[in-house]
Design an enzyme around this catalytic site. Structure first.
Site, PDB file in Angstrom:
ATOM      1  N   GLU A  76       0.888   0.165  -2.219  1.00  0.00           N
ATOM      2  CA  GLU A  76       1.204  -0.388  -3.532  1.00  0.00           C
ATOM      3  C   GLU A  76       0.136  -0.050  -4.565  1.00  0.00           C
ATOM      4  OE1 GLU A  76       3.555  -4.059  -3.656  1.00  0.00           O
ATOM      5  OE2 GLU A  76       2.521  -4.597  -1.818  1.00  0.00           O
ATOM      6  N   ASP A  77       0.574   0.042  -5.832  1.00  0.00           N
ATOM      7  CA  ASP A  77      -0.332   0.167  -6.973  1.00  0.00           C
ATOM      8  C   ASP A  77      -1.371   1.263  -6.734  1.00  0.00           C
ATOM      9  OD1 ASP A  77       1.154  -2.109  -7.324  1.00  0.00           O
ATOM     10  OD2 ASP A  77      -0.507  -3.415  -7.814  1.00  0.00           O
ATOM     11  N   CYS A 116       6.620  -2.252  -9.630  1.00  0.00           N
ATOM     12  CA  CYS A 116       7.250  -1.993  -8.332  1.00  0.00           C
ATOM     13  C   CYS A 116       8.756  -2.191  -8.259  1.00  0.00           C
ATOM     14  CB  CYS A 116       6.563  -2.806  -7.241  1.00  0.00           C
ATOM     15  SG  CYS A 116       6.668  -4.589  -7.452  1.00  0.00           S
ATOM     16  N   ASP A 175       4.005   2.988  -4.622  1.00  0.00           N
ATOM     17  CA  ASP A 175       5.216   2.564  -5.336  1.00  0.00           C
ATOM     18  C   ASP A 175       5.122   2.755  -6.850  1.00  0.00           C
ATOM     19  OD1 ASP A 175       3.458   0.470  -5.825  1.00  0.00           O
ATOM     20  OD2 ASP A 175       4.836  -1.117  -5.218  1.00  0.00           O
ATOM     21  N   HIS A 176       3.964   3.136  -7.356  1.00  0.00           N
ATOM     22  CA  HIS A 176       3.747   3.552  -8.754  1.00  0.00           C
ATOM     23  C   HIS A 176       2.263   3.824  -8.897  1.00  0.00           C
ATOM     24  CE1 HIS A 176       2.238  -0.532  -9.482  1.00  0.00           C
ATOM     25  NE2 HIS A 176       3.360  -0.983  -8.955  1.00  0.00           N
TER      26      HIS A 176
END
Length: 571
Positions: free
Chosen positions: A36-37, A75, A284-285
């Site tokens: 994530e992130d 997300c 996810d980004h």
């Protein structure tokens, strides 16, 4: 003797050839490792601040993709694109989130409602015989149908599949999430859950507790990165003790994530599955720091991706083509020798149905928690065009969650004291230009707007026209009030649409199931105690002594009731 040796060699060659042919003809397993992130913070993407042995090995044995972009800087909309192959703003998945802050903005909770024919990519793979597991985050902007996964839980693992069944397994790593920068600092979970995946008898300490209540203290947290490391701070943040500490946390979290990735890869190797598994690693980004997450600058959109192919095919190559999250679903189908669905707005970049390289990627930013904006972006390999539909509104949105990051809190203090420079103040402007154009190669932090520069007029027009084409194609209406969006998704009704109950019939000694709701997925169990629902696609045989449990669900609708049927009563 020579004849004997020759026969042995021929036999070995024959056995080896048969084995290779058998492997080649088997459907490939697919493993997704999702963090994530995550910006380009690792050595294989040019950042040598820390050592990530497992990801570096994966990159050495695989292909590095430096131009992957999420469809949003946050997300849930991005995960909606990954799950469906459709842009979030085309299906009502663009606001973060569809089920949070609804009382604040005065709308009911809702879910994205894609066209009737749209299915989750995992369901499409299940129909082809794949065992699909998700460990364990969902967050798709809609409730997944029961047909989406064989298992979606903290225990989900390829090890729970049937013998020799091909698998699509997803593991989500939470250590790099934005909240990992909050104070007091400490890892989210006391134990590395991926070490125990597949063992349903294992119970974690504090299992089921919220992340906030299940944190290590900083003293308990493993230190992978020296606190004396001097980190490079991007120019839109101020280089001081606060931002240095947050960068230390960020890199320490990445190092822990790398350790967990290594644990899953070791399980794959221990199971003898490397030779027939395509491994994806991606985020996810973009990054979690202020002016990264939620924005559609590259710092919020670009995330690293590594793909390792069986036999290390194309190992060490860097593939610079533009890629978008909407390309994932069609690519999975292509890798499993299925033609991408016509409704999918992305395109395959690998496999039998690989398409021509794309020229542009697109992105959107709308509501985040209790605050709404309307921004669209299009980018080629060098330039990004941004259109602001609310130029009278400030860039900065006072999102409470983000303001828990010490660097964000410190930035606001420094802003009020007049201590931020020109670049650091850009985010806090009270209004913004209608159009922005950035040279992302020569200005990677997107600080110098070229929209008014006559030298770049042709590029501005080109990208503006491309944005108009894209908005028309996906039927996106930027700045549409969210209340009107919900009305549109619900076909003018005031309540969420409901999936009709399925109808079960017995014809020609087979069970036939139907549902009057167009596009509804139908799941069934011949054993009500079974952990997963089978995906109904055609009539099937069943023993008369068995009971049948049936449920229907169209994405974005309320699912039907679970219907229990006695087969003997149908005959």
């Amino acid at each position: 003797m020579k004849q004997y040796i020759f026969l042995i060699l021929i036999t070995v060659f024959f056995i080896t050839s048969c084995k290779q042919e058998k492997i080649a003809n088997k459907p490939p397993n697919i493993l997704w490792l999702v963090t994530e992130d995550m910006g380009h913070y690792i050595p294989s993407f040019g950042d040598s601040t820390i050592v990530t042995p497992h990801l570096s090995k994966l990159a050495k044995e695989g292909v590095v993709y430096p131009n992957l972009h999420s469809t949003s800087g946050v997300c849930a909309p991005s995960r909606a694109a990954i799950a469906t192959g459709m842009y979030p703003s085309s299906i009502g998945a663009n606001h973060m989130r569809t089920t949070s802050y609804n009382d604040v903005i005065g709308i009911p909770k809702y879910g994205a409602v894609p066209p009737a024919e749209v299915k989750m990519i995992s369901e499409l793979l299940r129909k082809q015989g794949y065992y699909c597991s998700n460990n364990y985050k969902t967050d798709y902007q809609f409730k997944p149908p029961v047909t989406a996964w064989d298992e979606s839980s903290p225990y989900a693992h390829w090890r729970n599949r049937g013998k020799d069944q091909p698998f699509f397994a997803v593991f989500n790593f939470t250590e790099t999430h934005e909240s990992g920068l909050f104070e007091p600092y400490g890892f989210r979970e006391i134990e590395t859950r991926h070490y125990y995946s597949g063992d349903r008898n294992y119970k974690w300490k504090g299992f089921g507790k919220s992340h906030a209540k299940n944190r290590m203290t900083e003293a308990e947290t493993p230190v992978h990165v020296s606190k004396n490391t001097k980190f490079k701070i991007p120019p839109y943040l101020q280089d001081n003790e606060v931002s240095q500490r947050d960068l230390w946390k960020l890199y320490n979290n990445i190092a822990e994530m790398d350790k967990q990735v290594g644990a899953v890869l070791k399980q794959l190797e221990d199971d003898g599955l490397l030779d027939n598994t395509i491994i994806f690693f991606y985020g996810d980004h973009g990054g979690p720091m202020p002016r990264e997450k939620r924005l559609i600058y590259d710092s919020g959109l670009k995330t690293p991706m590594i793909i390792r192919f069986p036999d290390k095919k194309n190992a060490g190559i860097k593939d610079g083509q533009l890629l978008s999250f909407v390309d994932f679903a069609p690519t999975l189908l292509s890798l499993t020798k299925q033609e991408p669905k016509e409704y999918m707005q992305g395109q395959a970049f690998l496999g039998d149905f690989k398409a021509k390289e794309r020229n542009y990627i697109h992105a959107a930013a709308d509501r985040f928690d209790g605050f709404t904006d309307a921004i669209r972006a299009v980018k080629d390999k060098q330039f990004k065009y941004i259109r602001n539909y609310r130029p009278e509104q400030a860039y900065y949105l006072p999102i409470t969650y983000r303001e828990k990051i010490p660097t964000m809190e410190n930035l606001l203090i420094l802003k009020n004291e007049g201590k931020l420079n020109e670049f650091q103040m850009q985010w806090f402007r009270e209004s913004k230009p209608k159009e922005e154009l950035f040279d992302c190669l020569n200005d990677p932090f997107e600080l110098n707007n070229l929209a008014e520069n006559p030298k770049y007029k042709e590029k501005l027009i080109e990208l503006s026209n491309e944005m108009d084409r894209w908005l028309s194609e996906i039927k996106d209406t930027p700045n549409l009030p969210e209340k009107e969006l919900v009305t549109k998704l619900w076909n003018g009704k005031k309540t969420k649409p409901i999936t009709e109950d399925p109808v079960v019939q017995f014809e020609n000694n087979k069970v036939k199931i139907s549902c009057d709701t167009e596009g509804a997925s139908i799941g069934y169990k011949t054993n009500p105690k079974a952990k997963s629902w089978s995906v109904y696609s055609k009539p099937f045989s069943i023993e008369s002594k068995e009971n049948l449990l049936v449920k229907a669900h169209r994405i974005g609708y309320v699912p039907s009731k679970s219907i229990q049927v006695n087969i003997a009563d149908l005959k």
